[in-house]
Motif scaffolding. Sequence first.
Motif, mmCIF file in Angstrom:
data_model
loop_
_atom_site.group_PDB
_atom_site.id
_atom_site.type_symbol
_atom_site.label_atom_id
_atom_site.label_comp_id
_atom_site.label_asym_id
_atom_site.label_seq_id
_atom_site.Cartn_x
_atom_site.Cartn_y
_atom_site.Cartn_z
ATOM 1 N N ARG A 150 8.041 -5.116 -5.980
ATOM 2 C CA ARG A 150 7.087 -4.300 -4.807
ATOM 3 C C ARG A 150 7.836 -3.556 -4.022
ATOM 4 O O ARG A 150 8.518 -4.219 -3.113
ATOM 5 C CB ARG A 150 6.266 -5.468 -4.186
ATOM 6 C CG ARG A 150 5.212 -6.308 -4.807
ATOM 7 C CD ARG A 150 4.017 -5.374 -5.142
ATOM 8 N NE ARG A 150 3.261 -5.098 -3.810
ATOM 9 C CZ ARG A 150 2.100 -4.472 -3.931
ATOM 10 N NH1 ARG A 150 1.575 -3.879 -4.962
ATOM 11 N NH2 ARG A 150 1.685 -3.740 -2.676
ATOM 12 N N SER B 116 6.683 -1.631 -1.557
ATOM 13 C CA SER B 116 6.243 -1.806 -0.312
ATOM 14 C C SER B 116 6.745 -3.273 0.457
ATOM 15 O O SER B 116 6.596 -3.231 1.566
ATOM 16 C CB SER B 116 4.970 -1.753 -0.140
ATOM 17 O OG SER B 116 4.345 -2.572 -1.346
ATOM 18 N N ASP B 117 7.407 -3.926 -0.411
ATOM 19 C CA ASP B 117 7.946 -5.395 0.396
ATOM 20 C C ASP B 117 9.624 -5.154 0.624
ATOM 21 O O ASP B 117 9.841 -5.655 1.477
ATOM 22 C CB ASP B 117 7.704 -6.424 -0.814
ATOM 23 C CG ASP B 117 6.394 -6.964 -0.794
ATOM 24 O OD1 ASP B 117 5.533 -6.528 0.025
ATOM 25 O OD2 ASP B 117 5.727 -7.650 -1.792
ATOM 26 N N ASP C 287 1.888 3.125 3.651
ATOM 27 C CA ASP C 287 0.404 3.012 3.371
ATOM 28 C C ASP C 287 0.354 3.734 1.770
ATOM 29 O O ASP C 287 -0.526 3.285 1.304
ATOM 30 C CB ASP C 287 -0.493 3.630 4.109
ATOM 31 C CG ASP C 287 -0.655 2.670 5.695
ATOM 32 O OD1 ASP C 287 -0.518 1.299 5.468
ATOM 33 O OD2 ASP C 287 -1.179 3.201 6.687
ATOM 34 N N ARG D 263 1.935 1.587 -0.573
ATOM 35 C CA ARG D 263 1.309 0.198 -0.954
ATOM 36 C C ARG D 263 0.116 0.661 -1.734
ATOM 37 O O ARG D 263 -0.337 -0.108 -2.762
ATOM 38 C CB ARG D 263 0.775 -0.195 0.390
ATOM 39 C CG ARG D 263 0.073 -1.731 0.138
ATOM 40 C CD ARG D 263 0.005 -2.354 1.446
ATOM 41 N NE ARG D 263 1.315 -2.400 2.159
ATOM 42 C CZ ARG D 263 1.726 -1.830 3.390
ATOM 43 N NH1 ARG D 263 1.075 -0.697 4.140
ATOM 44 N NH2 ARG D 263 2.746 -2.238 3.959
ATOM 45 N N ASP E 262 -0.597 -0.741 -5.590
ATOM 46 C CA ASP E 262 -1.958 -1.467 -5.847
ATOM 47 C C ASP E 262 -2.691 -0.946 -7.127
ATOM 48 O O ASP E 262 -3.492 -1.852 -7.759
ATOM 49 C CB ASP E 262 -2.922 -1.620 -4.513
ATOM 50 C CG ASP E 262 -2.365 -2.491 -3.575
ATOM 51 O OD1 ASP E 262 -1.369 -3.218 -3.778
ATOM 52 O OD2 ASP E 262 -2.786 -2.466 -2.407
#
Length: 233
Positions: free
Chosen positions: A81, A83-84, A224, A227, A231
């Motif tokens: 991920r 975004s992590d 954002d 992410r 997703d």
Amino acid sequence: MPSQDFDLDELAAYLHLTPPQVEKLANRDDLPGRKVAGKWKFSKADVHHWLEHRIGVFDDSELQRVEGVLDRHGKHEEPVRISDMLHENTIKIPITSRSPRKVITEICDVAMQAGYLWDEPKMIDAVLQRESMHSTALDNGVALLHPRRPLPSIISEGFLAMGRTYQGIPFGGSRGILTDVFFLIGSIDDPSHLRTLARLSRIINDNVVLDGIRKADHADEVLDLIRDREDAI
């Protein structure tokens, strides 16, 4: 001590290809390898760099296949991920430096100040050495900065830092294309580096995301965008 080489069958299993397919690539010099007593041997480090280069030019469908190969080999249950790994305090807009060395220094300092990098000079030197071998600048104006091999002893965990200049700068990319978006990849080992590189490449291959990054004024806007794209993958 584990072997530093793949044999033909091991590399075929790793790449999810057949041994004849791997041998054909090696015979055509499309894959780095050498023959020892008439049998193919493939350096794991050379295969890593071969994959790293290929990832940089793959389209999304090819990157998806590579991610699957890497996940199956490492028996990972969850994908990386981005975004992590990327945080508001590891994103700097704008980066004000106007030369490759200074850009690398500035983005490494961002990671250092955020607490993810412990030895900034060592990382700077390692990234500069990697860039001297072959630029990590892509044709879409993004550079994926990283050392030639992971440096787990100087990072707290796998991380990403990002910076964007308001105007592109010459960074060694092909055809004189200027670079304005820079990611620094800090990985703990080769497999996690490749997985991060593949996932990040899928994100920046999306023109909507990349255009959004170029228009963003704040770190939370970048997160954002990334992410939402993850997703949707």
